[in-house]
Scaffold this motif. Structure first.
Motif, PDB file in Angstrom:
ATOM      1  N   LEU A 285      23.754  -7.105 -28.594  1.00 38.40           N
ATOM      2  CA  LEU A 285      23.522  -6.261 -29.964  1.00 38.40           C
ATOM      3  C   LEU A 285      23.015  -7.434 -30.967  1.00 38.40           C
ATOM      4  CD1 LEU A 285      26.029  -3.517 -29.883  1.00 38.40           C
ATOM      5  CD2 LEU A 285      23.603  -3.340 -29.600  1.00 38.40           C
ATOM      6  N   ALA A 286      23.876  -8.385 -30.941  1.00 42.41           N
ATOM      7  CA  ALA A 286      23.699  -9.400 -32.050  1.00 42.41           C
ATOM      8  C   ALA A 286      22.392 -10.240 -31.654  1.00 42.41           C
ATOM      9  CB  ALA A 286      24.848 -10.450 -32.009  1.00 42.41           C
TER      10      ALA A 286
ATOM     11  N   GLU B 249      35.374 -14.160 -28.665  1.00 41.36           N
ATOM     12  CA  GLU B 249      35.610 -12.717 -27.713  1.00 41.36           C
ATOM     13  C   GLU B 249      34.748 -11.841 -28.270  1.00 41.36           C
ATOM     14  OE1 GLU B 249      36.690  -8.942 -26.601  1.00 41.36           O
ATOM     15  OE2 GLU B 249      37.291  -9.730 -28.674  1.00 41.36           O
ATOM     16  N   LEU B 250      34.711 -11.668 -29.530  1.00 41.45           N
ATOM     17  CA  LEU B 250      33.770 -10.782 -30.252  1.00 41.45           C
ATOM     18  C   LEU B 250      32.515 -10.988 -30.099  1.00 41.45           C
ATOM     19  CD1 LEU B 250      33.831  -8.159 -32.078  1.00 41.45           C
ATOM     20  CD2 LEU B 250      33.798  -9.882 -33.921  1.00 41.45           C
ATOM     21  N   ALA B 251      31.903 -12.402 -30.336  1.00 39.82           N
ATOM     22  CA  ALA B 251      30.618 -12.539 -29.968  1.00 39.82           C
ATOM     23  C   ALA B 251      30.048 -12.508 -28.518  1.00 39.82           C
ATOM     24  CB  ALA B 251      30.378 -13.955 -30.356  1.00 39.82           C
TER      25      ALA B 251
ATOM     26  N   HIS C  31      18.638  -9.310 -38.548  1.00 39.53           N
ATOM     27  CA  HIS C  31      19.288  -9.383 -39.998  1.00 39.53           C
ATOM     28  C   HIS C  31      20.664  -9.375 -39.799  1.00 39.53           C
ATOM     29  CE1 HIS C  31      20.472  -9.140 -44.147  1.00 39.53           C
ATOM     30  NE2 HIS C  31      19.347  -9.918 -44.326  1.00 39.53           N
ATOM     31  N   PRO C  32      21.521 -10.145 -40.475  1.00 40.10           N
ATOM     32  CA  PRO C  32      23.103  -9.957 -40.294  1.00 40.10           C
ATOM     33  C   PRO C  32      23.454  -8.562 -40.654  1.00 40.10           C
ATOM     34  CG  PRO C  32      22.604 -12.285 -41.399  1.00 40.10           C
ATOM     35  CD  PRO C  32      21.172 -11.329 -41.252  1.00 40.10           C
ATOM     36  N   ASP C  33      22.785  -7.876 -41.611  1.00 44.32           N
ATOM     37  CA  ASP C  33      23.246  -6.641 -41.845  1.00 44.32           C
ATOM     38  C   ASP C  33      23.223  -5.548 -40.813  1.00 44.32           C
ATOM     39  OD1 ASP C  33      23.513  -7.524 -44.470  1.00 44.32           O
ATOM     40  OD2 ASP C  33      21.696  -6.571 -45.199  1.00 44.32           O
ATOM     41  N   GLU C  34      22.549  -5.878 -39.571  1.00 49.16           N
ATOM     42  CA  GLU C  34      22.342  -4.992 -38.561  1.00 49.16           C
ATOM     43  C   GLU C  34      23.751  -5.119 -37.745  1.00 49.16           C
ATOM     44  OE1 GLU C  34      18.949  -4.134 -36.147  1.00 49.16           O
ATOM     45  OE2 GLU C  34      18.132  -5.833 -37.077  1.00 49.16           O
ATOM     46  N   ILE C  35      24.273  -6.263 -37.736  1.00 47.55           N
ATOM     47  CA  ILE C  35      25.739  -6.683 -37.142  1.00 47.55           C
ATOM     48  C   ILE C  35      26.607  -6.094 -37.740  1.00 47.55           C
ATOM     49  CG2 ILE C  35      26.942  -8.133 -36.042  1.00 47.55           C
ATOM     50  CD1 ILE C  35      24.563 -10.196 -35.847  1.00 47.55           C
ATOM     51  N   ALA C  36      26.580  -6.294 -39.174  1.00 51.46           N
ATOM     52  CA  ALA C  36      27.631  -5.646 -40.255  1.00 51.46           C
ATOM     53  C   ALA C  36      27.762  -4.215 -39.841  1.00 51.46           C
ATOM     54  CB  ALA C  36      27.418  -5.853 -41.606  1.00 51.46           C
TER      55      ALA C  36
ATOM     56  N   ARG D 203      25.499 -17.796 -34.576  1.00 49.99           N
ATOM     57  CA  ARG D 203      26.171 -18.456 -33.326  1.00 49.99           C
ATOM     58  C   ARG D 203      25.338 -17.950 -32.162  1.00 49.99           C
ATOM     59  NH1 ARG D 203      32.118 -18.229 -31.949  1.00 49.99           N
ATOM     60  NH2 ARG D 203      32.184 -19.248 -33.970  1.00 49.99           N
ATOM     61  N   THR D 204      24.600 -16.772 -32.284  1.00 55.10           N
ATOM     62  CA  THR D 204      23.601 -15.887 -31.164  1.00 55.10           C
ATOM     63  C   THR D 204      22.473 -16.380 -31.332  1.00 55.10           C
ATOM     64  OG1 THR D 204      25.613 -14.181 -31.423  1.00 55.10           O
ATOM     65  CG2 THR D 204      23.438 -13.769 -30.152  1.00 55.10           C
ATOM     66  N   ALA D 205      21.697 -16.600 -30.237  1.00 51.43           N
ATOM     67  CA  ALA D 205      20.343 -16.966 -30.158  1.00 51.43           C
ATOM     68  C   ALA D 205      19.629 -15.551 -30.097  1.00 51.43           C
ATOM     69  CB  ALA D 205      20.190 -17.796 -28.860  1.00 51.43           C
TER      70      ALA D 205
END
Length: 469
Positions: free
Chosen positions: A47-48, A39-41, A53-58, A90-92
């Motif tokens: 945005l993801a 659900e969050l994804a 970089h993962p830091d942007e999502i964090a 998990r996000t393209a």
């Protein structure tokens, strides 16, 4: 065993008799619960997908108020960084094509920035015009007469007006021009009063004319801050017209000219600047009244900007009078290059697909922009030395020392634009303190400051999250 089937050797499910399934009373078993991570994804998909970089999502997760405790209980991950890595994996990647460049604030014309550089430099003529009026007493600390009160008042004005500008710009960024104008209406006169008081207090015997000049300087700095923050550069240029008309007479300014010839342009520009600032602060027709109880930006947030003004201002003063001319004129190209770098970095953030590509592109663009600014500063230094009376001789060592100061200023302004003002202020203040206590170590201190800011700027700007605010 009751209710179980035993397969004899060689038997299969197809050869067994069909046993009718008995219906049992009771509720229908519930459907499996949806995975909270799915659900969050789905909610953060756009945005993801645009993150490099993962830091942007964090950063997005933390800005939404997700604590580590909430993440462990809801999603089974240790913290926001672990959760961001899962979402990133998990996000393209999908990077939309860049939109047309906006008109503001990071897409601006060179002409407007050059105009600001001109209005930064023109007030320097006031010191040339007024220098003979100040030479009425002995100098102190090996400086020309009147230098101490002028420097004290100028540094006070730089510190105050840098902090005031930040607070007013913050209100403008919130879309409240009325609050910005009210901030300037109260802050500019207070800063002018503080600068004038410091200039008078720092004056020694026989330096009364310098104290009066310092008071006028404080009034001008406050009024010019109002006009520059509100985007009234053309009005400020018009107010400086009396000084601009003195440009052709620069070679003759050191001759014995009547005091009226020197005083009238000074007072005329000062009065015109103050009037233009007062007109700019008038409420616009139909402007709403301020909401009661609305708090403004925290005062402490503006303090680092004032400290950066103090450190950078001292470094410029130590560079010499002719260097001040070149550096102030160079602020026009410097501002344009800062806008171009900001606009370019946002575009690359949308186009590039990996953090490595973004880091490499940012470092390359940073080197090109800094190099372009230093080339412009070198050209202005040679021009100022050729036209300004009494300028120091141009030499490779002199140009090199000035370019180091220019590098500190431009990199400090760049860090300020990206939220690293505290680090930039600390580096500039440290270099200024070393140069004050050990004058012979000035070039080494400025060179160390330039190297430190290069490292800090790269560390700050290679992070994609630094460009999303």
């Amino acid at each position: 065993m009751s209710g179980s089937l035993w397969l004899r050797p060689g038997a299969t499910a197809d050869t067994l008799p069909v046993v009718p399934r008995q219906r049992t009373a009771g509720p229908t078993p519930p459907a499996p619960a949806a995975d909270p991570l799915d659900e969050l994804a789905g909610r953060l998909d756009e945005l993801a997908a645009a993150a490099v970089h993962p830091d942007e999502i964090a950063a997005i997760l933390e800005s939404d108020g997700m604590t580590d405790t909430h993440i462990r209980l809801t999603y089974g991950r240790d913290d926001s960084f672990a959760l961001a890595e899962d979402l990133y994996a998990r996000t393209a990647r999908r990077h939309p094509a860049p939109e047309a460049p906006p008109a503001a604030p990071w897409h601006t014309g060179l002409a407007g920035c050059l105009l600001r550089g001109l209005v930064f430099a023109l007030p320097g003529l006031a010191y040339v015009l007024g220098a003979p009026l100040l030479a009425t007493g002995p100098g102190r600390y090996g400086l020309p007469p009147g230098t101490v009160p002028l420097f004290a008042g100028a540094v006070t004005g730089w510190v105050w007006n840098q902090a005031l500008s930040h607070r007013a710009y913050t209100w403008l960024g919130l879309g409240d021009r009325g609050a910005a104008a009210r901030t300037l209406l109260t802050g500019a006169p207070a800063g002018a009063l503080a600068g004038a008081a410091v200039a008078v207090a720092a004056a020694g015997p026989g330096e009364t004319p310098a104290a009066l000049f310092g008071a006028g300087q404080a009034v001008y700095l406050g009024a010019a801050t109002v006009l520059l923050v509100l985007g009234r550069e053309r009005a400020l240029l018009g107010a400086l017209l009396p000084l601009a008309l003195a440009v052709p007479a620069v070679p003759a300014l050191h001759q014995d000219l009547p005091e009226a010839v020197r005083t009238v342009p000074l007072l005329g520009s000062l009065l015109a600047t103050a009037v233009c600032a007062a007109l700019a602060l008038r409420p616009a027709p139909g402007e709403p009244r301020p909401a009661r109880g609305r708090g403004g930006p925290p005062l402490a947030a503006s303090l680092p900007y004032g400290l950066f003004g103090l450190g950078s201002g001292l470094l410029v003063l130590y560079a010499g009078a002719d260097a001040v001319i070149a550096l102030t004129l160079s602020m026009g190209p410097a501002e344009w290059l800062l806008h171009r770098f900001r606009h370019w970095s946002l575009t690359r953030l949308r186009l590039l697909t990996t953090a490595y590509e973004f880091r490499r592109a940012v470092i390359g663009m940073l080197a090109r922009c800094l190099g372009a600014y230093l080339l412009a500063l070198a050209a202005l230094t040679v021009t100022a030395a050729a036209l300004w009376p009494g300028a120091a001789a141009v030499s490779p060592g002199r140009i090199g020392a000035l370019l180091l100061v220019g590098a500190v200023l431009w990199l400090g302004l760049l860090m300020q634009a990206f939220g690293g003002v505290s680090a930039a202020a600390g580096v500039c203040l440290l270099a200024a303190a070393v140069q004050t206590l050990l004058p012979g170590a000035g070039p080494a201190a400025v060179g160390g400051a330039a190297a430190a800011l290069c490292v800090l700027t790269c560390l700050l700007l290679v992070r994609p999250t630094s460009h999303r605010f």
